[in-house]
Motif scaffolding. Sequence first.
Motif, mmCIF file in Angstrom:
data_model
loop_
_atom_site.group_PDB
_atom_site.id
_atom_site.type_symbol
_atom_site.label_atom_id
_atom_site.label_comp_id
_atom_site.label_asym_id
_atom_site.label_seq_id
_atom_site.Cartn_x
_atom_site.Cartn_y
_atom_site.Cartn_z
ATOM 1 N N GLU A 225 0.824 -1.194 0.000
ATOM 2 C CA GLU A 225 0.000 0.000 0.000
ATOM 3 C C GLU A 225 0.868 1.257 0.000
ATOM 4 O O GLU A 225 1.978 1.250 0.526
ATOM 5 N N ASN A 227 0.533 4.820 1.497
ATOM 6 C CA ASN A 227 -0.265 5.583 2.456
ATOM 7 C C ASN A 227 0.274 6.994 2.636
ATOM 8 O O ASN A 227 1.479 7.191 2.854
ATOM 9 N N GLN A 229 -1.037 11.051 4.387
ATOM 10 C CA GLN A 229 -2.003 11.803 5.184
ATOM 11 C C GLN A 229 -1.961 13.257 4.753
ATOM 12 O O GLN A 229 -0.868 13.796 4.494
ATOM 13 N N LEU A 247 -3.658 5.042 -0.717
ATOM 14 C CA LEU A 247 -4.600 5.353 0.348
ATOM 15 C C LEU A 247 -4.300 6.729 0.937
ATOM 16 O O LEU A 247 -3.155 7.029 1.274
ATOM 17 N N GLN A 249 -5.416 9.371 3.984
ATOM 18 C CA GLN A 249 -6.124 9.572 5.244
ATOM 19 C C GLN A 249 -6.340 11.065 5.448
ATOM 20 O O GLN A 249 -5.392 11.851 5.431
ATOM 21 N N ASP A 252 -11.023 11.660 9.653
ATOM 22 C CA ASP A 252 -11.611 10.331 9.812
ATOM 23 C C ASP A 252 -12.072 9.745 8.480
ATOM 24 O O ASP A 252 -12.804 8.754 8.462
ATOM 25 N N LYS A 254 -11.148 8.025 4.772
ATOM 26 C CA LYS A 254 -10.097 7.277 4.085
ATOM 27 C C LYS A 254 -10.471 7.124 2.622
ATOM 28 O O LYS A 254 -11.573 6.691 2.289
ATOM 29 N N GLU A 256 -9.497 5.462 -1.153
ATOM 30 C CA GLU A 256 -8.784 4.376 -1.805
ATOM 31 C C GLU A 256 -8.777 4.607 -3.313
ATOM 32 O O GLU A 256 -9.829 4.731 -3.932
ATOM 33 N N ASN A 285 -14.375 6.225 2.204
ATOM 34 C CA ASN A 285 -14.807 5.494 3.393
ATOM 35 C C ASN A 285 -14.924 6.456 4.568
ATOM 36 O O ASN A 285 -13.960 7.143 4.914
ATOM 37 N N SER A 290 -19.268 3.472 2.730
ATOM 38 C CA SER A 290 -18.347 3.789 1.648
ATOM 39 C C SER A 290 -19.126 4.061 0.367
ATOM 40 O O SER A 290 -20.213 3.510 0.157
#
Length: 394
Positions: A225, A227, A229, A247, A249, A252, A254, A256, A285, A290
Amino acid sequence: MSDARVQYLVTRFFEGSITVTEKEELAAWVNQAEGDDVLKKELEEAWERYEPDAALKEQADPALDRIIGNLYANAGEAAAGNAVPARFRFLKRFAAAAAILLVAGAGMYYWYNSGSKQETVTAAITNDVPPGSTKAVLTLSNGQQIVLDSAANGILAQQGGTSISKQAGGQIVYNANGETAGETLYNTMSTPRGGEYQLTLPDGTKAWLNAASSITYPTAFTGSERNVQITGEVYLEVAKDKRKSFLVQVNDVKLEVLGTHFNVNAYGDDKIVRTTLLEGSVKVNAGGSSRVISPGQQAKVARGGTMTVDANVNIAETMAWKNGRFVFEGAPIETVMRQLSRWYDVEVQAVEDIDDLFFVDVPRNKKISDVLKALELTGKVKFKIEGKKIMILK
């Protein structure tokens, strides 16, 4: 201007192929009217003589429906499908002409005819504020901070098996040397109020950061993955890699993705995380649910996780910041001033009792006084500038 010329420019306007010179010509024509009644009459007459093809009408009608929908929402009037209030009916009578009035006439024409209009502007200025610029801070895994706007071009640091360099245009690029074993190291790029910056992540993904934003990411994507933020507002063009999902972030929420172009707006003072998709697909999500959104859609997640999807979002307005502009098409004054506050790093006096919607398109590279003048030319609001404080006068 001849009828044929008006028809030509209107067509080019809606096709999106109009040049800067032609837009100036069209805006000058819009601006030549002595008042709104005269302007509406001229536009109505032009529309009566103008017959767009079916494809053009398909573009014009949804645009006007969206504008009228915004007006309904703001006024708390009848929902779509009920009778259109009398003061909105003229919009549907000449969609293209009305759109020109709203887009070109409500602010943009200031840039093309400022000489004849500036005496109507009343903004009191004691200390003008320059626009934001390209600036950011890069925080390395060991806590070291590099001020990017003052750093020299070339290699800035070495993080594990990855070198970080600043290119001639100011963009930051990560280049892996093939050594990916060992501890995962994280970097953070952050822009201040009044700053923006561009970054290429280790996998080739491109990121553009708006003012008061950040992105945290590993110096090498080693697992299955990728990832990251983010805070604030970031536009991403994700490098395709079917073996590694991407992904994001955001508080809260998320997101994809595999390979796609999308914008995320997650400023804390907006209280809503907005994900707008331009290309590809994104799965959002939040709050235990989702949704997969398609190009042209925007997912909105409120605090608490409640999610809604807008299927007809205005991409030009959403992406204006990345394209160096402020574009407001039916925006409340609070939305307008939040953007100006972040980009010019100014304090805005509390906004009260201003229910008007604003239709303005202006460059972001102007001083704040120029932008405020364009807003004043709508006739809905006046401003006073004192140092870095903006006061709104009703």
